[in-house]
Design an enzyme around this catalytic site. Structure first.
Site, PDB file in Angstrom:
ATOM      1  N   HIS A  35      -5.683  -6.231  -3.231  1.00 32.09           N
ATOM      2  CA  HIS A  35      -6.608  -6.388  -2.103  1.00 32.09           C
ATOM      3  C   HIS A  35      -6.694  -7.834  -1.614  1.00 32.09           C
ATOM      4  O   HIS A  35      -7.369  -8.108  -0.625  1.00 32.09           O
ATOM      5  CB  HIS A  35      -8.011  -5.917  -2.506  1.00 32.09           C
ATOM      6  CG  HIS A  35      -8.130  -4.438  -2.671  1.00 32.09           C
ATOM      7  ND1 HIS A  35      -9.251  -3.817  -3.187  1.00 32.09           N
ATOM      8  CD2 HIS A  35      -7.261  -3.433  -2.394  1.00 32.09           C
ATOM      9  CE1 HIS A  35      -9.062  -2.513  -3.226  1.00 32.09           C
ATOM     10  NE2 HIS A  35      -7.864  -2.254  -2.746  1.00 32.09           N
TER      11      HIS A  35
ATOM     12  N   ARG B 246       0.829  -1.205   0.000  1.00 31.83           N
ATOM     13  CA  ARG B 246       0.000   0.000   0.000  1.00 31.83           C
ATOM     14  C   ARG B 246       0.865   1.257   0.000  1.00 31.83           C
ATOM     15  O   ARG B 246       0.549   2.248  -0.660  1.00 31.83           O
ATOM     16  CB  ARG B 246      -0.922  -0.010   1.219  1.00 31.83           C
ATOM     17  CG  ARG B 246      -1.894   1.171   1.251  1.00 31.83           C
ATOM     18  CD  ARG B 246      -2.775   1.154   2.478  1.00 31.83           C
ATOM     19  NE  ARG B 246      -3.722   2.271   2.443  1.00 31.83           N
ATOM     20  CZ  ARG B 246      -4.063   2.994   3.495  1.00 31.83           C
ATOM     21  NH1 ARG B 246      -3.538   2.729   4.680  1.00 31.83           N
ATOM     22  NH2 ARG B 246      -4.915   3.986   3.383  1.00 31.83           N
TER      23      ARG B 246
ATOM     24  N   HIS C  21       0.531   4.351  -2.696  1.00 29.49           N
ATOM     25  CA  HIS C  21       0.250   5.727  -2.284  1.00 29.49           C
ATOM     26  C   HIS C  21       1.391   6.672  -2.667  1.00 29.49           C
ATOM     27  O   HIS C  21       1.146   7.834  -2.981  1.00 29.49           O
ATOM     28  CB  HIS C  21      -0.019   5.786  -0.782  1.00 29.49           C
ATOM     29  CG  HIS C  21      -1.409   5.347  -0.427  1.00 29.49           C
ATOM     30  ND1 HIS C  21      -2.252   6.098   0.352  1.00 29.49           N
ATOM     31  CD2 HIS C  21      -2.114   4.235  -0.758  1.00 29.49           C
ATOM     32  CE1 HIS C  21      -3.416   5.463   0.491  1.00 29.49           C
ATOM     33  NE2 HIS C  21      -3.340   4.326  -0.170  1.00 29.49           N
TER      34      HIS C  21
ATOM     35  N   ASN D 263      -4.173   9.099   3.317  1.00 28.55           N
ATOM     36  CA  ASN D 263      -3.025   8.305   3.739  1.00 28.55           C
ATOM     37  C   ASN D 263      -3.244   7.734   5.138  1.00 28.55           C
ATOM     38  O   ASN D 263      -2.302   7.204   5.739  1.00 28.55           O
ATOM     39  CB  ASN D 263      -1.749   9.151   3.717  1.00 28.55           C
ATOM     40  CG  ASN D 263      -1.131   9.206   2.334  1.00 28.55           C
ATOM     41  OD1 ASN D 263      -1.230   8.256   1.564  1.00 28.55           O
ATOM     42  ND2 ASN D 263      -0.493  10.326   2.012  1.00 28.55           N
TER      43      ASN D 263
END
Length: 324
Positions: free
Chosen positions: A194, A60, A64, A95
């Site tokens: 995911h 992740r 980001h 975030n």
């Protein structure tokens, strides 16, 4: 030689050797720090063994970072960088829950002790995310290296406008990844990240309790009851409570797609991909063939890692990832 073959050869040479000697390449640190990838891999293995939640967190973190301004490690800079108070990217609302930035700093410190000033923080993020996927049983992804770190840190407002919201729709998702050169198949595959980790309840509340939720939402009623039980409407801890993204949240596999076909996707985009005619064929294909998912994910991962990179004389190589 046919034109198609020439184009493939040119792309191979670009990826292998870099552009004008200053771009990304698969052997970028061969002379300057030949042990770089081993150092990062060993550091990440220690992190992953100590913290089972670290692999999805680092994947992740890469997403980001690359989504805001490009893969340039700007997400690692602290608010008090160099003693100057800034509204840094990491403070953005979208975030929320981003963690394990210290793991990147740990690996970087090991690199600095062996190869001072050679390996960028942005490359460490990419290597750590790649190693996270492999550690949990996913594909071994070969990524070109040679990124440099940004000295331009975007504000939290820029980050919030760049990172997709939890209720993103299929069309917006496809456009987002098309800008990074991804096909529809690769876009569906990259969302397959995911398959590991969990989702915070705060990102599900609107979907679960909005009165005007579309009847075409497609969520399995039994699964919805489970989510409501885990994330009650008036929870005092929606920022802390989480639900697993799928039943094999610590294994990188294709179970995520099989869950989507059963209406068991936590986020709206998860369930929508299984019914949208643009994406449903790929969901079904990945659900039945894990190798196809792994191949498409690997390709998408490399394309994401190319997002607006700085190379050659652009940017800097930070000694401390949290400082400018």
């Amino acid at each position: 030689m046919e034109k198609a073959s020439i184009a493939v050869l040119i792309l191979f040479l670009i990826f292998r050797l870099g552009v004008d000697g200053g771009g990304l390449s698969y052997n970028f640190y061969e002379q300057s720090c030949p042990q770089a990838e081993d150092i990062v891999r060993d550091a990440m293995r220690a992190v992953f063994m100590a913290d089972p939640a670290a692999p999805p967190a680092l994947l992740r973190l890469m997403f980001h970072d690359c989504q805001v301004q490009g893969c340039d490690a700007s997400i690692l800079v602290d608010e008090d960088a160099n003693g100057v108070q800034i509204t840094s990217e990491i403070t953005a609302a979208r975030n929320f829950g981003v963690r394990n930035r210290d793991s990147i700093s740990y690996a970087k410190s090991l690199l600095e002790s062996q190869c001072p000033g050679q390996v960028s923080c942005s490359d460490v993020i990419i290597m750590a995310a790649r190693d996270a996927v492999a550690f949990l049983g996913g594909p071994l992804i070969n990524v070109p290296l040679g990124r440099r770190d940004s000295s331009n840190i975007p504000s939290s407002a820029v980050a919030d406008s760049s990172i997709p919201p939890p209720n993103i729709q299929v069309g917006d998702m496809l456009r987002l990844f098309a800008k990074k050169g991804m096909t529809t198949e690769e876009s569906v595959a990259i969302i397959g990240a995911h398959t590991i980790g969990a989702t915070h309840c705060v990102n599900l509340m609107n979907r679960l309790y909005r009165s005007d939720r579309p009847s075409t939402d497609g969520m399995n009623p039994a699964y919805e009851l489970m989510l409501r039980s885990a994330c009650p409407r008036f929870s005092l801890t929606p920022n802390i409570s989480i639900v697993a993204n799928d039943l094999t949240m610590v294994t990188f596999d294709n179970h995520y797609y099989r869950s989507l076909m059963a209406g068991q996707g936590a986020l709206a985009i998860d369930t929508a991909m299984a019914s949208d005619p643009r994406t449903a064929p790929f969901v079904a294909r990945f659900a039945s063939d894990q190798d196809q998912f792994f191949n498409a994910f690997s390709s998408a991962f490399v394309k994401l890692s190319y997002s607006n990179v700085l190379t050659g004389n652009q940017g800097v190589i930070r000694e401390n990832c949290a400082r400018m």
